[in-house]
Motif scaffolding. Structure first.
Motif, PDB file in Angstrom:
ATOM      1  N   GLU A  64       9.938  -7.906 -12.836  1.00  0.00           N
ATOM      2  CA  GLU A  64      11.102  -8.671 -12.395  1.00  0.00           C
ATOM      3  C   GLU A  64      10.697 -10.043 -11.866  1.00  0.00           C
ATOM      4  N   SER A  65      11.531 -11.023 -12.143  1.00  0.00           N
ATOM      5  CA  SER A  65      11.421 -12.356 -11.564  1.00  0.00           C
ATOM      6  C   SER A  65      12.111 -12.330 -10.206  1.00  0.00           C
ATOM      7  N   SER A  66      11.419 -12.788  -9.167  1.00  0.00           N
ATOM      8  CA  SER A  66      11.992 -12.685  -7.818  1.00  0.00           C
ATOM      9  C   SER A  66      11.438 -13.766  -6.915  1.00  0.00           C
ATOM     10  N   SER A  67      12.279 -14.236  -6.000  1.00  0.00           N
ATOM     11  CA  SER A  67      11.801 -15.131  -4.943  1.00  0.00           C
ATOM     12  C   SER A  67      11.238 -14.339  -3.782  1.00  0.00           C
ATOM     13  N   LEU A  81       8.723   6.347  -6.222  1.00  0.00           N
ATOM     14  CA  LEU A  81       8.949   7.052  -7.486  1.00  0.00           C
ATOM     15  C   LEU A  81       7.723   7.053  -8.397  1.00  0.00           C
ATOM     16  N   GLY A  82       6.606   6.531  -7.914  1.00  0.00           N
ATOM     17  CA  GLY A  82       5.392   6.551  -8.709  1.00  0.00           C
ATOM     18  C   GLY A  82       5.423   5.621  -9.903  1.00  0.00           C
ATOM     19  N   LEU A  83       6.032   4.452  -9.739  1.00  0.00           N
ATOM     20  CA  LEU A  83       6.147   3.475 -10.813  1.00  0.00           C
ATOM     21  C   LEU A  83       5.225   2.283 -10.541  1.00  0.00           C
ATOM     22  N   ARG A  84       4.911   1.549 -11.562  1.00  0.00           N
ATOM     23  CA  ARG A  84       4.141   0.309 -11.433  1.00  0.00           C
ATOM     24  C   ARG A  84       5.116  -0.858 -11.373  1.00  0.00           C
ATOM     25  N   PHE A  85       4.842  -1.812 -10.492  1.00  0.00           N
ATOM     26  CA  PHE A  85       5.753  -2.953 -10.355  1.00  0.00           C
ATOM     27  C   PHE A  85       4.988  -4.258 -10.456  1.00  0.00           C
ATOM     28  N   ILE A  86       5.489  -5.148 -11.309  1.00  0.00           N
ATOM     29  CA  ILE A  86       4.922  -6.490 -11.473  1.00  0.00           C
ATOM     30  C   ILE A  86       5.988  -7.507 -11.075  1.00  0.00           C
ATOM     31  N   ALA A  87       5.694  -8.325 -10.087  1.00  0.00           N
ATOM     32  CA  ALA A  87       6.623  -9.351  -9.611  1.00  0.00           C
ATOM     33  C   ALA A  87       6.191 -10.714 -10.131  1.00  0.00           C
ATOM     34  N   VAL A  88       7.094 -11.415 -10.774  1.00  0.00           N
ATOM     35  CA  VAL A  88       6.830 -12.767 -11.263  1.00  0.00           C
ATOM     36  C   VAL A  88       7.460 -13.743 -10.273  1.00  0.00           C
ATOM     37  N   VAL A  89       6.626 -14.574  -9.650  1.00  0.00           N
ATOM     38  CA  VAL A  89       7.090 -15.473  -8.593  1.00  0.00           C
ATOM     39  C   VAL A  89       6.670 -16.908  -8.913  1.00  0.00           C
ATOM     40  N   ASP A  90       7.192 -17.839  -8.136  1.00  0.00           N
ATOM     41  CA  ASP A  90       6.746 -19.226  -8.246  1.00  0.00           C
ATOM     42  C   ASP A  90       6.396 -19.758  -6.862  1.00  0.00           C
ATOM     43  N   HIS A  91       6.023 -21.034  -6.804  1.00  0.00           N
ATOM     44  CA  HIS A  91       5.589 -21.645  -5.548  1.00  0.00           C
ATOM     45  C   HIS A  91       6.701 -21.704  -4.512  1.00  0.00           C
ATOM     46  N   HIS A  92       7.937 -21.513  -4.937  1.00  0.00           N
ATOM     47  CA  HIS A  92       9.085 -21.621  -4.038  1.00  0.00           C
ATOM     48  C   HIS A  92       9.242 -20.375  -3.170  1.00  0.00           C
ATOM     49  N   ALA A  93       8.624 -19.276  -3.571  1.00  0.00           N
ATOM     50  CA  ALA A  93       8.725 -18.031  -2.802  1.00  0.00           C
ATOM     51  C   ALA A  93       7.959 -18.175  -1.488  1.00  0.00           C
ATOM     52  N   ALA A  94       8.551 -17.674  -0.400  1.00  0.00           N
ATOM     53  CA  ALA A  94       7.885 -17.725   0.902  1.00  0.00           C
ATOM     54  C   ALA A  94       6.590 -16.918   0.846  1.00  0.00           C
ATOM     55  N   PRO A  95       5.485 -17.498   1.287  1.00  0.00           N
ATOM     56  CA  PRO A  95       4.199 -16.779   1.269  1.00  0.00           C
ATOM     57  C   PRO A  95       4.267 -15.419   1.958  1.00  0.00           C
ATOM     58  N   ASP A  96       5.064 -15.325   3.022  1.00  0.00           N
ATOM     59  CA  ASP A  96       5.177 -14.049   3.735  1.00  0.00           C
ATOM     60  C   ASP A  96       5.775 -12.964   2.840  1.00  0.00           C
ATOM     61  N   PRO A 137       3.594  -1.328 -22.940  1.00  0.00           N
ATOM     62  CA  PRO A 137       4.325  -0.108 -23.315  1.00  0.00           C
ATOM     63  C   PRO A 137       4.946   0.565 -22.095  1.00  0.00           C
ATOM     64  N   GLY A 138       6.191   0.950 -22.209  1.00  0.00           N
ATOM     65  CA  GLY A 138       6.873   1.632 -21.116  1.00  0.00           C
ATOM     66  C   GLY A 138       7.377   0.723 -20.023  1.00  0.00           C
ATOM     67  N   ALA A 139       7.330  -0.589 -20.254  1.00  0.00           N
ATOM     68  CA  ALA A 139       7.796  -1.547 -19.235  1.00  0.00           C
ATOM     69  C   ALA A 139       9.214  -2.010 -19.541  1.00  0.00           C
ATOM     70  N   ILE A 140       9.959  -2.318 -18.496  1.00  0.00           N
ATOM     71  CA  ILE A 140      11.284  -2.920 -18.659  1.00  0.00           C
ATOM     72  C   ILE A 140      11.398  -4.153 -17.765  1.00  0.00           C
ATOM     73  N   PHE A 141      12.104  -5.157 -18.274  1.00  0.00           N
ATOM     74  CA  PHE A 141      12.450  -6.344 -17.495  1.00  0.00           C
ATOM     75  C   PHE A 141      13.772  -6.035 -16.806  1.00  0.00           C
ATOM     76  N   MET A 142      13.764  -5.986 -15.481  1.00  0.00           N
ATOM     77  CA  MET A 142      14.953  -5.553 -14.751  1.00  0.00           C
ATOM     78  C   MET A 142      16.099  -6.546 -14.861  1.00  0.00           C
ATOM     79  N   ASN A 143      15.788  -7.846 -14.893  1.00  0.00           N
ATOM     80  CA  ASN A 143      16.776  -8.909 -15.123  1.00  0.00           C
ATOM     81  C   ASN A 143      17.998  -8.786 -14.214  1.00  0.00           C
ATOM     82  N   GLN A 144      17.773  -8.941 -12.936  1.00  0.00           N
ATOM     83  CA  GLN A 144      18.828  -8.743 -11.941  1.00  0.00           C
ATOM     84  C   GLN A 144      20.057  -9.621 -12.160  1.00  0.00           C
ATOM     85  N   SER A 145      19.885 -10.816 -12.720  1.00  0.00           N
ATOM     86  CA  SER A 145      21.022 -11.728 -12.894  1.00  0.00           C
ATOM     87  C   SER A 145      22.072 -11.194 -13.866  1.00  0.00           C
ATOM     88  N   ASP A 146      21.632 -10.404 -14.831  1.00  0.00           N
ATOM     89  CA  ASP A 146      22.552  -9.884 -15.845  1.00  0.00           C
ATOM     90  C   ASP A 146      22.684  -8.367 -15.779  1.00  0.00           C
TER      91      ASP A 146
END
Length: 345
Positions: A64-67, A81-96, A137-146
């Motif tokens: 998922e793309s997230s701030s 739930l025992g899932l793997r999570f990959i967060a795609v962020v940019d420089h605008h996301a708060a470091p904390d 394989p087995g990954a989904i893009f959550m795409n919260q906006s849509d």
């Protein structure tokens, strides 16, 4: 109450009442969710919906793309739930926020490219998240906006508010980003009481309501120029769409810390500023609901950092003067210690 899972801690947040003249500002303390934001609700709901539909399998991968706040909520649910999570962020996301996601086991992918300090790289975030999901394989893009399950995640919040207030909500003022919370809460409140006024607040520079776009610092809210408004947003449930500047939002957050003793995030600061202004003008009144979307604890290095504010010329003492007046505080109430960064600007 004794609960069995971390996600059982999501919801049932209290309301803090602040009298404002003849009105009452009702602060729904969503920062009390386990991930520290209201996004825990929708993140958990989106994952459950993906599992129920069969899109997400046991041991699968969420991308998922997230701030930050949605990412934190997804990370918590992924751990449970025992899932793997990959967060795609940019420089605008708060470091904390990035640090919290890492602490929860999330894998962080930072978008590349040269961007202004106040520019949100959401288009590239979305593109990269979709690309990563397609390559695993087995990954989904959550795409919260849509994602329709985004808005559906707030139905419990509406039920809680109706129970906590006896349904006596005259207006709701909230920030609008992906549109999930605005649509879910706005629709729900109007279904209960059609006369409830729904006010959506976006950063100045956001394009949600068709105004010219330009960079802004507010995180996790609005839609920047170059992006498209999410499909999840239902404009029909919104009565009034307004903008708030970075200075108004951030100074209000700082004001609430110094005057009320409550740490809120920047988007909540913008909503509080707008709600108090509208109450003062007589546009709204009675019981005015505001969601404290997240806490200021995630912005100690930015909004609550004097040097950060000064370097970006975001300081504005007139915001404090307005807030003192709108909250009926005796003037002068502003101390020099509240603005140590003015001399550095």
């Amino acid at each position: 109450m004794i609960l069995d899972r971390v996600t059982d801690l999501i919801g049932n947040t209290p309301i803090l009442r602040l009298p404002v003249g003849n009105a009452a500002l009702l602060l729904k303390m969503e920062k009390n969710n386990p991930g520290g934001s209201t996004k825990d609700r929708m993140a958990h709901n989106m994952v459950l919906a993906a599992i129920k539909s069969g899109r997400l399998k046991p041991g699968g991968v969420i991308v998922e793309s997230s701030s930050g706040n949605t990412g934190i909520g997804l990370a918590i649910t992924a751990v449970e739930l025992g899932l793997r999570f990959i967060a795609v962020v940019d420089h605008h996301a708060a470091p904390d926020k990035i640090a919290v996601m890492r602490a929860l086991g999330a894998e962080i992918r930072m978008v590349e490219g040269s961007y202004r300090d106040d520019e949100v790289a959401v288009v590239e975030r979305q593109r990269l998240a979709a690309e990563i999901a397609a390559s695993i394989p087995g990954a989904i893009f959550m795409n919260q906006s849509d994602n329709a399950a985004n808005a559906g995640g707030y139905s419990a919040l509406v039920r809680e508010v109706i129970e906590e207030t006896g349904g006596a909500i005259d207006a709701y003022v909230g920030c609008v980003g992906t549109g999930g919370s605005m649509t879910g809460i706005g629709r729900g409140l109007k279904a209960h009481r059609s006369g409830t006024m729904i006010v959506a607040v976006e950063p100045a520079g956001s394009i949600v309501f068709g105004r010219p776009g330009h960079p802004y610092y507010q995180s996790g809210t609005g839609t920047p120029a170059g992006d498209t408004v999410g499909l999840v947003l239902d404009y029909s449930c919104i009565d009034l769409g307004l903008q708030v500047t970075d200075a108004q939002a951030f100074e209000t957050a700082r004001y609430f810390a110094r005057r009320i003793g409550l740490l809120v995030g920047g988007s909540t600061g913008g909503v509080l500023y707008t709600a108090l202004r509208l109450i003062h003008e007589g546009t709204i009144g009675g019981n005015v609901l505001v969601s404290v979307a997240d806490g200021g604890e995630k912005y100690l290095g930015t909004i609550f950092n004097d040097d950060w504010m000064a370097a970006r010329r975001l300081n504005d003492p007139t915001v404090w003067i307005d807030l003192d007046r709108w909250l009926g505080r005796a003037a002068p109430a502003i101390a020099a210690s509240d603005f140590p960064y003015l001399s550095a600007a």
